[in-house]
Structure formats: structure tokens, C-alpha cells
Enzyme design. Structure first.
Site: not given
Length: 104
Positions: A18, A22, A41
Site C-alpha cells: 500500500y 502511494h 491528503y
């Protein structure tokens, strides 16, 4: 400017995958988010529960969760579907969180 928070669930043992995905966020997705008012974010990970906690600042009414019909977002969801809990359309199972305190 609104602050949005939500949680998602990562499949067991997928934290590094993950994070890598990203770290290599597609430029077109990054551009899309910024063009739609997402200025900050962050995603945090709770190792005990495999829960992801996401926070974003958004100008306007929407946030990243409101881009469901965009082809780039749909492609990203498909790319991420193998490592996290998703809905039938591959969107992440995302639970909005209510802000109960804010210190500016």
C-alpha cells in the site's frame, strides 16, 4: 475549506505494498485531486487493526470520495482492490468520521 476524515481497511500484511503504491502515486491522479480542491491528503495506518485513517483538506463541496465516476479514479480503485476491503465497484469501503475536536 473543509476537513474530511474517513477510515478504510487494509488486508492483512499489505502495508508495504500500500505504501509503495502511494509513494508512486500516478501523476494524473495527483493532478486530478489537486484540480478538485484536495490541498492536503494524509493516510495513517494502525498496525493493530489494519485500519487506514485518511484526512484531507478540501476547498469546495466535494473531496476525493466524490470522484467516483472519473476513469482515472476507477482505474486506481482496480489497481488497489487486491490489497484492501472494497465494494462491488472496487471503491474502497470508506467510513466517514465525524470531527469532534479541532485546535487551530
Amino acid at each position: 475549506m473543509q476537513r474530511l476524515a474517513f477510515k478504510m481497511k487494509l488486508n492483512k500484511g499489505q502495508k508495504e505494498v500500500y505504501k509503495k503504491r502511494h509513494d508512486e502515486l500516478w501523476p494524473e491522479l495527483k493532478k486530478l485531486l489537486k484540480e478538485n480542491g484536495v490541498s492536503e491528503y494524509s493516510i495513517f495506518f494502525d498496525e493493530e487493526t489494519d485500519t487506514l485513517f485518511a484526512f484531507q483538506k478540501v476547498s469546495g463541496e466535494g473531496g476525493s470520495q466524490d470522484l467516483a465516476n472519473n476513469k482515472i479514479v476507477k482505474k486506481w480503485w482496480g489497481f488497489m482492490a487486491d490489497i484492501m476491503e472494497v465494494n462491488p465497484d472496487n471503491s474502497p469501503v470508506s467510513i466517514p468520521l465525524e470531527e469532534v475536536f479541532y485546535l487551530e
